[in-house]
Enzyme design. Sequence first.
Site, PDB file in Angstrom:
ATOM      1  N   ARG A 179      53.820  22.673  44.084  1.00 55.84           N
ATOM      2  CA  ARG A 179      53.438  23.733  43.149  1.00 55.84           C
ATOM      3  C   ARG A 179      51.934  23.781  42.948  1.00 55.84           C
ATOM      4  O   ARG A 179      51.250  22.785  43.185  1.00 55.84           O
ATOM      5  CB  ARG A 179      54.030  23.400  41.776  1.00 55.84           C
ATOM      6  CG  ARG A 179      55.177  24.198  41.340  1.00 55.84           C
ATOM      7  CD  ARG A 179      55.605  23.681  39.967  1.00 55.84           C
ATOM      8  NE  ARG A 179      57.013  23.377  39.955  1.00 55.84           N
ATOM      9  CZ  ARG A 179      57.957  24.277  39.723  1.00 55.84           C
ATOM     10  NH1 ARG A 179      57.631  25.507  39.455  1.00 55.84           N
ATOM     11  NH2 ARG A 179      59.227  23.948  39.755  1.00 55.84           N
ATOM     12  N   LEU A 207      50.814  20.825  38.084  1.00 54.68           N
ATOM     13  CA  LEU A 207      51.669  19.652  37.904  1.00 54.68           C
ATOM     14  C   LEU A 207      52.667  19.904  36.761  1.00 54.68           C
ATOM     15  O   LEU A 207      52.554  20.885  36.049  1.00 54.68           O
ATOM     16  CB  LEU A 207      50.795  18.425  37.600  1.00 54.68           C
ATOM     17  CG  LEU A 207      49.753  18.079  38.680  1.00 54.68           C
ATOM     18  CD1 LEU A 207      48.809  16.978  38.188  1.00 54.68           C
ATOM     19  CD2 LEU A 207      50.440  17.643  39.973  1.00 54.68           C
ATOM     20  N   GLY A 208      53.637  19.008  36.612  1.00 52.80           N
ATOM     21  CA  GLY A 208      54.571  19.121  35.479  1.00 52.80           C
ATOM     22  C   GLY A 208      55.976  19.565  35.861  1.00 52.80           C
ATOM     23  O   GLY A 208      56.884  19.528  35.033  1.00 52.80           O
ATOM     24  N   THR A 265      59.488  21.498  37.015  1.00 49.59           N
ATOM     25  CA  THR A 265      60.284  22.555  36.387  1.00 49.59           C
ATOM     26  C   THR A 265      60.018  22.560  34.884  1.00 49.59           C
ATOM     27  O   THR A 265      59.801  23.610  34.272  1.00 49.59           O
ATOM     28  CB  THR A 265      61.792  22.267  36.623  1.00 49.59           C
ATOM     29  OG1 THR A 265      62.016  22.141  38.017  1.00 49.59           O
ATOM     30  CG2 THR A 265      62.662  23.353  36.044  1.00 49.59           C
ATOM     31  N   VAL A 281      82.655  36.266  37.224  1.00 54.29           N
ATOM     32  CA  VAL A 281      81.983  37.403  37.845  1.00 54.29           C
ATOM     33  C   VAL A 281      82.301  37.333  39.336  1.00 54.29           C
ATOM     34  O   VAL A 281      82.091  36.295  39.961  1.00 54.29           O
ATOM     35  CB  VAL A 281      80.463  37.306  37.621  1.00 54.29           C
ATOM     36  CG1 VAL A 281      79.713  38.363  38.416  1.00 54.29           C
ATOM     37  CG2 VAL A 281      80.137  37.434  36.133  1.00 54.29           C
ATOM     38  N   GLY A 327      74.128  26.702  36.445  1.00 58.65           N
ATOM     39  CA  GLY A 327      73.835  25.304  36.748  1.00 58.65           C
ATOM     40  C   GLY A 327      72.665  25.163  37.712  1.00 58.65           C
ATOM     41  O   GLY A 327      72.078  26.169  38.146  1.00 58.65           O
ATOM     42  N   ASP A 384      66.323  14.695  38.352  1.00 59.29           N
ATOM     43  CA  ASP A 384      67.385  15.672  38.603  1.00 59.29           C
ATOM     44  C   ASP A 384      68.025  15.525  39.984  1.00 59.29           C
ATOM     45  O   ASP A 384      69.117  16.040  40.202  1.00 59.29           O
ATOM     46  CB  ASP A 384      66.826  17.102  38.502  1.00 59.29           C
ATOM     47  CG  ASP A 384      66.763  17.609  37.072  1.00 59.29           C
ATOM     48  OD1 ASP A 384      66.928  16.797  36.143  1.00 59.29           O
ATOM     49  OD2 ASP A 384      66.533  18.825  36.881  1.00 59.29           O
ATOM     50  N   ALA A 409      64.878  16.290  31.084  1.00 61.56           N
ATOM     51  CA  ALA A 409      63.516  15.819  31.293  1.00 61.56           C
ATOM     52  C   ALA A 409      63.329  14.381  30.804  1.00 61.56           C
ATOM     53  O   ALA A 409      62.698  13.563  31.474  1.00 61.56           O
ATOM     54  CB  ALA A 409      62.545  16.746  30.576  1.00 61.56           C
ATOM     55  N   HIS A 456      65.478  11.976   0.502  1.00 68.88           N
ATOM     56  CA  HIS A 456      66.109  13.166  -0.086  1.00 68.88           C
ATOM     57  C   HIS A 456      65.029  14.153  -0.510  1.00 68.88           C
ATOM     58  O   HIS A 456      64.012  13.732  -1.045  1.00 68.88           O
ATOM     59  CB  HIS A 456      66.929  12.761  -1.309  1.00 68.88           C
ATOM     60  CG  HIS A 456      67.500  13.932  -2.043  1.00 68.88           C
ATOM     61  ND1 HIS A 456      68.602  14.623  -1.578  1.00 68.88           N
ATOM     62  CD2 HIS A 456      67.106  14.555  -3.188  1.00 68.88           C
ATOM     63  CE1 HIS A 456      68.862  15.618  -2.414  1.00 68.88           C
ATOM     64  NE2 HIS A 456      67.969  15.598  -3.401  1.00 68.88           N
TER      65      HIS A 456
END
Length: 472
Positions: free
Chosen positions: A39, A42-43, A45, A239, A274, A315, A323, A451
């Site tokens: 890409r 950086l970083g 998806t 679908v 997915g 992944d 992540a 609280h």
Amino acid sequence: MADHSYDYDVLVIGAGPGGYVAAIRAAQLGLKTACAESRETLGGTCLNVGCIPSKAMLHASEFYDAAANGAMAEMGIDVKPTLNLEQMHAQRRDAVKGLTGGIEFLFKKNKVDWKKGHATFQDAHTVKVGDETVTAKNIIIATGSSVTPLPGVEVDNDAGVVVDSTGALELPAVPKKMVVIGGGVIGLEMGSVWNRLGAEVIVVEYLDKLLPGMDDDVRKEAAKIFKKQGMELRLSTKVTGCSVDGKTASLTLEPAAGGEAETLEADCVLVSIGRRPNTDGLGLDTIGLETNKRGQIETEQDFRTAVDGVWAIGDCVPGPMLAHKAEDEGIACAENIAGQTGIVNHDIIPGVVYTLPEFAGVGLTQEEAIEKMGGDKAKIKVGKFPMMANSRAKTNHEPDGFVKIIAEAESDRVLGVWCINNVAGTMIAQAAQAMEFGATSEDIAYTCHAHPTHSEAIKEAAMAVQGKAIHV
Ligand code: FAD
Ligand code: NAI
């Protein structure tokens, strides 16, 4: 430590949250490290087209929704908002730019070399990145995942009619009618964004409930909440085809079990069924590394693959595609390469859906807990506390949701925690930490909670495990 027969001690392929974190940790541990990334920034998806930009749109659209739909008026603030979608996109792009640039800075600071380009294995210690050949003693595959295509429904993000999550982040105008295919995390988050901004949103989900993987009570509640927010849910529906004519898509739907087909027209269709691991074009055959049936790279507990010197995380390996899971694996993997003992407890990985309210969970669902106890329901105890009875949530006009704690009956050890409320994503951290320390529900019940906070609902749900909640 440096082995001079290689250019680097560690080469990481992919600079997503798995890869960039692994690279930085490896460098911190004194290993000479490079990271290949194809890409422009950086970083991965997460920072470019995932977690960060989606949260930027969710956060901004929450403000719009509160102003447009009466939530602000309820608190005595009368406003008539005008949507400046261009500015909303600009602040999103700005967030992405700042954070991806931040990783570049961290690479420089930690002396991680960024090799720009697509990496392909030549052998187990050699990778070609663009025109450059790089050798490394250890190679970490952190190539992440991409959208799973739906046969018959072709995504064209540029045309902006049938889009995936990347296209759904960039829509130049609010669609009139958006059909979301897949009632999972992306569908509900991106569907929420455009629903809040004025689109009619229809979610088509193959299963009979939203959010697979979450506790059944949470999934049932999710349907009620999203319907109340104006989304139309078409559950148990598939679908079967899609055609596009100019700016209009025509979808054919059928009951999941088969039956009469119907047609649905929309000016935007989001395909979110997915994601699948990125392993194509990596040259895995060259090094004799096979993937499993789901295309994932299998590893040992320490993240080494079947090929010596090659490791894999994030992944592209089994487990939830999240992540923070990728990051933790990145750290552990780098530590293992450096000879330390890097461990990830895969039983305690929180998951959060950043809609409003948020849906969060960690550990086992009630169904999984019962299954683990050999199907004996008496072996678990469940405490539930509604947010309606939490003083802070009630004061803030946030009545939706509950906290549910599942504990083993005999030991009282907490097996799972599920939360639906406006700050569930932040709240789930205390549950994960308690479980990591082996907490019982009593430990949580006797921990003093400030609280008035939403987190008191966790304490009350823990008290409810023993049938002793105070405020219900
Ligand atoms: P990735 O982030 O996918 O990074 C892999 C990188 O490797 C990519 O940049 C890719 O270009 C590069 N690459 C691949 N092959 C090669 C090669 N051969 N050579 C060089 N470079 C290569 N998760 C959360 O936990 N929270 C969220 O809120 C969240 N929101 C999301 C929202 C959306 C819309 C999407 C799509 C995902 C979201 N996720 C979220 C999931 C999260 O983005 C992923 O789990 C995470 O990015 C995985 O990290 P990774 O490092 O394994 O891979
Ligand atoms: P998902 O797996 O969460 O949901 C996909 C949904 O599509 C499922 O409910 C599935 O039953 C349904 N589906 C599958 N095929 C279908 C079909 N043909 N017709 C209708 N429905 C169908 O996947 P999603 O939402 O695409 O997200 C991908 C990954 O990205 C997830 O694994 C998630 O972990 C990650 N992610 C995480 C986020 C977070 O942590 N907040 C946000 C966004 C994504």
